[in-house]
Design an enzyme around this catalytic site. Structure first.
Site, PDB file in Angstrom:
ATOM      1  CB  ALA A 273      -0.920  -0.006   1.221  1.00  0.00           C
ATOM      2  CB  SER A 274       0.237   4.619  -1.351  1.00  0.00           C
ATOM      3  OG  SER A 274      -1.020   4.895  -0.759  1.00  0.00           O
ATOM      4  CB  CYS A 275      -0.879   4.738   3.699  1.00  0.00           C
ATOM      5  SG  CYS A 275      -1.689   3.160   4.040  1.00  0.00           S
ATOM      6  CB  CYS A 276       1.534   1.271   5.926  1.00  0.00           C
ATOM      7  SG  CYS A 276       0.493   0.096   5.055  1.00  0.00           S
ATOM      8  N   GLY A 277       4.337   0.467   5.360  1.00  0.00           N
ATOM      9  CA  GLY A 277       5.330  -0.503   4.953  1.00  0.00           C
ATOM     10  C   GLY A 277       4.817  -1.917   5.108  1.00  0.00           C
TER      11      GLY A 277
END
Length: 265
Positions: free
Chosen positions: A104-108
């Site tokens: 995802a773009s928001c997290c690792g």
């Protein structure tokens, strides 16, 4: 071909006691599925720019490749959202996952994945670079002034690599990891050594970002925000100088301060 990073969309805004119709810029989210040797490797949610750099940097960060020569071909089909990669080798057993992955773009990634796969790829820095306080302040000022899309949307992470004087690459993405992978891919494509380069980053220095910087191979990371405790521990272990809270003419040095020298010396 790069798609638009942001698009104007109609919104209703409230200001000065009134509701009114206007337009605003939204950042674009683009799902890119990476196929390696005909098999699905991962789907990355990203900004639709510099996609070949992103794919190459992502594969290098994952340990799937170590150098440019291991890539046979990279074909980006952005109309369908696919990147087709052919390697000059097999991936090996550790990449044969039973489930498909979406980054995802928001997290690792999960901590389990981080410890199993990332630690082996991270490099202890041997960088000899030194910086003056004014160089640090100037680089952060330049990063912020170059981030015009962030100023329009407030929705992108920005990252750049510098020799301490000039930027030789600057990239933006909705995902903080993606922005760094684009830098990494740029360097791999051009056989650029980054040992004595500086990473300038708009976001917080988390442990995952620190590990990513170590994979790229830089010795100094600069951020306008603070690091986490684990990031500082890793920075000390990996011989990386972490500098944060760069704002209003000041900053904090959290690890290996020997690379920051007084400008009068």
């Amino acid at each position: 071909m790069n798609k638009d990073v942001s698009l104007g969309q109609p919104i209703v805004r409230y200001e000065d006691g009134k509701l009114f119709n206007t337009t605003d810029q939204y950042v674009t989210e683009f799902p890119l599925t990476i196929m390696v040797n005909g098999e699905e490797f991962a789907t990355v949610i990203c900004s639709p720019t510099n996609l070949e750099e992103l794919v190459i940097g992502f594969l290098a960060s994952e340990g799937a490749i170590l150098k440019r020569d291991e890539l046979k071909s990279v074909l980006i089909d952005d109309s369908k959202g696919f990147a087709h990669v052919e390697l000059n080798k097999d991936l090996g057993d550790r990449f044969q996952y039973s489930t498909k992955r979406m980054i995802a773009s928001c997290c690792g990634k999960s901590r389990e994945f981080y410890f199993q796969n990332d630690a082996a790829v991270a490099k202890t820095s041997m960088s000899k670079i030194t910086l003056t306080p004014q160089q640090i302040i100037n680089m952060m000022t330049r990063l912020q002034s170059a981030s015009h899309i962030y100023q329009e949307t407030g929705g992108l992470h920005n990252a750049a690599l510098s020799d301490g004087l000039t930027f030789f690459v600057h990239r933006q993405d909705i995902g903080r990891h993606n922005a760094l992978d684009k830098l990494y891919g740029f360097c791999i494509q051009r056989h650029i050594t980054v040992r004595d380069k500086v990473l300038i980053f708009s976001g917080r220095i988390s442990s995952e970002i620190l590990i990513k910087a170590a994979k790229i191979g830089v010795g100094v990371i600069l951020s306008k925000s603070a690091p986490t405790t684990l990031a500082v521990t890793l920075a000390n272990d990996l011989n990386i100088t972490a500098v944060g809270f760069i704002r209003n003419g000041g900053f904090n040095i959290y690890s290996h301060p020997e690379r920051i020298i007084d400008s009068e010396q």
